[in-house]
Write a protein that holds these residues in place. Structure first.
Motif, PDB file in Angstrom:
ATOM      1  N   TYR A   1       0.821  -1.214   0.000  1.00  0.00           N
ATOM      2  CA  TYR A   1       0.000   0.000   0.000  1.00  0.00           C
ATOM      3  C   TYR A   1       0.849   1.256   0.000  1.00  0.00           C
ATOM      4  O   TYR A   1       0.477   2.269  -0.598  1.00  0.00           O
TER       5      TYR A   1
ATOM      6  N   THR B   1       1.762   1.464  -3.822  1.00  0.00           N
ATOM      7  CA  THR B   1       0.697   1.733  -4.781  1.00  0.00           C
ATOM      8  C   THR B   1      -0.072   3.003  -4.429  1.00  0.00           C
ATOM      9  O   THR B   1      -0.357   3.823  -5.299  1.00  0.00           O
TER      10      THR B   1
ATOM     11  N   ALA C   1       3.173   1.171  -9.416  1.00  0.00           N
ATOM     12  CA  ALA C   1       2.363  -0.032  -9.559  1.00  0.00           C
ATOM     13  C   ALA C   1       3.147  -1.267  -9.135  1.00  0.00           C
ATOM     14  O   ALA C   1       4.271  -1.472  -9.562  1.00  0.00           O
TER      15      ALA C   1
ATOM     16  N   ASP D   1      -0.958  -6.683  -8.597  1.00  0.00           N
ATOM     17  CA  ASP D   1      -2.083  -6.922  -7.698  1.00  0.00           C
ATOM     18  C   ASP D   1      -2.190  -8.414  -7.403  1.00  0.00           C
ATOM     19  O   ASP D   1      -1.515  -9.223  -8.021  1.00  0.00           O
TER      20      ASP D   1
ATOM     21  N   ARG E   1      -0.828  -9.016 -12.889  1.00  0.00           N
ATOM     22  CA  ARG E   1      -1.183  -7.710 -13.453  1.00  0.00           C
ATOM     23  C   ARG E   1      -2.520  -7.756 -14.160  1.00  0.00           C
ATOM     24  O   ARG E   1      -2.794  -8.675 -14.850  1.00  0.00           O
TER      25      ARG E   1
END
Lengths: 208, 503
Positions: A192, A195, A201, A204, A208
């Motif tokens: 966190y 991002t 980035a 996730d 991706r």
């Protein structure tokens, strides 16, 4: 000081002392020779720019290749001759070389009456993984490889958590659940912070 | 006095709340990584290099310099309280410091280290402020051949100073230079040593090399060497120096500074040698030589001052000549390059404000470090209690994160692992990794100067020894390689002879 504090010997041939073949140095010598040859082959394939002076992009690589080969031969010869007993800790090597008396004294002198008793770092509980150092290195390497394989498929948090747990186990962590929890907190914070905080980035969950 | 006005101007900029904050972050991080075994300032600065794309140049360079100074302070805490030495420049302080801690004088050892570091750091920073402009004036007359000769000096002295033997130092250096060759040659656009891998066209990022050598390689070395149980000695005793401790400390502080700064400032570098010299000087001059080996405070005060003074000294060739002579300095140079700034004599004219703000922030950082490491030393002692498995797991996570953040590709991770394995092999073969980092950064710069020299002379190699200064520098470079082995042979002959006499 390492001898005084009872540290185990460092890796490789140093353990044996005497003057056997110094295997790590020999391996490194071979690597230097390989690097030298690869660099020379590569340099011979570099095209000199048209109309340029005599010093193109290949001159410096040729010189470096030469140095690599010479050092490889010298290091190889030195390693085959073997090394006399070396200090276990490379840190001590410098001390011994420059100031042999200091190293000797600190190694020989019995500890003075300890007034402040040293306390071990971390917990006294035995590690979960009780295996040989080579296996520990393998666990560590497996964690790294798994991380690389997982980061773009399972996402950053999973990949980093796997790495964290593997490395902690390799380094003798005693409690699995606690390690997983600490690792999860760390990786979530990183995820966190990157991002949301930095706007960078990271993959996730699920890649991706 | 021009430089003085510049320095005042630098202070004006350095005390802005933002710059103070970056200095504070830098020195705090630096102390933390100096304290934690397994992480050093070079690795930390490398991991933070990507920040250079987000931050303003002044801010990040102030932070990096703070980490560099802070690492020197933090390392002493580890040497004194932990039975395994921290930074290489603090090994000598461990000799006496750990003994002091065990005999219940840990706090006094920490205090003399912190105050000594402050005294030395401040005096050496003053030295930096005055010597750097002088060296700049000198360097402005240098042409490419002089620069090339200077870099050869840096190569050989770094190889000679930073390792257990000249041969192994050179091996580390040349491996770094070779890695530095990978990628597209800027001048000709030719790909070199990319082995057909397209991702290597941009070269191997400094971050990957430093993180691979220092984090991954180090971790494997620790694992392969088996169980290593660290113990922390609590810092007992009063937190401040007693009158007699102070009386025994202040001369060693000053002598350590006098040894450390000039040696660091020479383009030979290294903070280790001055600590050895300081230790043996203090032992010889001490009124209590019998205490050496059992916790003599002079043996902590002198070397600690020496390593901090040398750390500041290393910044002289870095800023004035663009010559990095330690791993951390090399990584900081890479930080400059990320901003398109090349340290060297022109830096003082083209980025005058930046340089002097940076130097001024070093004075401020030293004061912050004194506060962090004297009254607040308890916090750092608690940091030593972190179990190694958490420490290395965290290092692994940040190492891979820092690498992945560069390009977002797993190829970078694989290169990282390969460099890590190389780092392990180097350590196993007793080859120092710091010269590899210096070679990586300095190699391309040396090649540039070499090609410039030869372009000027139209390929005539004799241009490299065409001036007396070039010849003198090259002689020094050769001496750095040839003399240490000769000295060792002489010393061992002497030792054998004296042993024979005893026996």
């Amino acid at each position: 000081m390492s001898t005084a504090s009872g540290l185990p010997d460092a890796v490789g041939s140093r353990r044996h002392g005497g003057s056997r073949v110094d295997v790590p140095s020999l391996a490194l010598a071979v690597l230097l020779l390989v690097m030298g040859v690869v660099l020379a082959v590569d340099a011979s394939g570099i095209e000199a720019p048209r109309g340029g002076g005599s010093v193109g992009p290949a001159a410096f690589p040729w010189a470096v290749a030469g140095v690599l080969l010479v050092l490889g031969v010298v290091l190889g010869a030195v390693s085959l001759r073997g090394r006399p007993d070396q200090p276990a800790d490379p840190a001590d090597a410098g001390v011994q070389e420059l100031w042999p008396e200091a190293a000797r004294r600190s190694a020989d002198a019995p500890d003075d009456e300890p007034v402040a008793e040293p306390v071990p770092v971390g917990e006294e509980r035995p590690p979960l993984l009780r295996v040989r150092p080579a296996v520990r290195v393998a666990v560590f390497a497996a964690g790294l490889i798994a991380h690389a394989l997982l980061v773009n498929t399972a996402g950053y948090v999973v990949a980093a958590l796997v790495l964290f747990v593997a490395v902690a186990l390799a380094f003798g962590a005693p409690r699995l659940v606690r390690v997983v929890l600490v690792g999860l907190v760390l990786t979530l914070v990183i995820f966190y912070a990157f991002t949301v905080g930095l706007g960078l980035a990271l993959p996730d969950l699920g890649g991706r | 006095m021009d430089g003085f006005a510049d320095l005042i101007g630098g202070f004006g900029a350095a005390v802005s709340p933002e710059n103070l904050l970056w200095a504070l972050i830098g020195v705090t991080l630096g102390t933390a990584v100096g304290v934690l075994p397994g992480i050093g300032p070079a690795l930390t600065v490398a991991l933070l290099l990507p920040l250079t794309f987000k931050l303003e140049a002044t801010s990040s360079l102030i932070m990096f310099a703070g980490i560099y100074y802070g690492g020197m302070y933090g390392g002493s805490t580890t040497s004194i309280l932990l039975n395994t030495p921290g930074e290489s420049a603090s090994i000598i302080s461990a000799l006496e410091g750990n003994k002091m801690a065990r005999s219940g004088r840990g706090a006094a050892a920490l205090a003399t280290a912190a105050i000594g570091s402050f005294v030395a750091g401040t005096i050496a920073t003053i030295g930096l402020s005055f010597v750097a402009p002088f060296m700049v004036d000198l360097a402005l007359s240098f042409g490419p051949p002089e620069y090339f000769a200077l870099m050869v000096v840096a190569f050989t002295t770094v190889a000679a100073v930073l390792g257990s033997s000249v041969l192994r130092g050179l091996v580390g250096l040349v491996i770094g230079v070779t890695i530095g060759l990978i990628g597209i040659d800027v001048q000709s656009g030719q790909a070199r040593l990319t082995l057909g891998v397209p991702q290597l066209l941009d070269g191997v990022d400094v971050v990957i090399v430093v993180v691979g050598l220092f984090a991954v390689g180090e971790a494997i070395t620790v694992l392969a060497s088996g169980e290593r149980r660290s113990t922390v000695t609590p810092a007992a005793g009063s937190r401040w120096l007693s009158r007699s401790d102070f009386r025994r400390s202040w001369r060693p502080w000053l002598r350590g500074t006098a040894l450390g700064f000039p040696i660091g400032a020479l383009p030979a570098g290294g903070a280790e040698i001055p600590t050895f010299l300081s230790y043996s000087a203090e032992k010889r001059l001490s009124k209590h030589p019998e205490e050496f080996g059992h916790g003599a405070i002079e043996g902590v005060a002198g070397p600690e001052a020496a390593n901090n003074a040398a750390a500041a000294g290393v910044l002289v060739p870095l800023l004035a000549l663009g010559l990095p002579t330690s791993a951390t300095a090399a990584v900081i140079l890479a930080g400059f390059q990320n901003y398109g700034i090349q340290p060297g004599p022109l830096l003082f004219s083209s980025n005058n404000a930046l340089v002097w703000t940076l130097i001024a922030s070093l004075y401020i950082g030293n004061v912050m470090l004194l506060v962090l490491n004297l009254p607040l030393v308890g916090i750092w002692v608690r940091l030593l209690q972190i179990p190694p498995y958490y420490l290395y797991a965290g290092i692994a996570v940040f190492a891979t994160l820092g690498t992945y953040a560069i390009g977002g590709s797993t190829v970078d991770l694989m290169v990282l692992y390969a460099v890590g394995a190389l780092g392990f092999l180097l350590r196993a073969a007793d080859v120092p990794v710091a010269p590899a980092v210096v070679g990586l950064i300095l190699g391309p710069l040396a090649e540039e100067q070499l090609r410039r020299s030869l372009a000027i002379s139209q390929g005539d190699v004799s241009v490299l020894w065409s001036t007396p200064l070039c010849i003198a520098l090259l002689v020094v470079a050769v001496a750095a390689i040839v003399l240490p082995p000769l000295a060792r042979i002489a010393a061992s002959n002497k030792a054998t002879r004296s042993r024979d006499r005893v026996g």
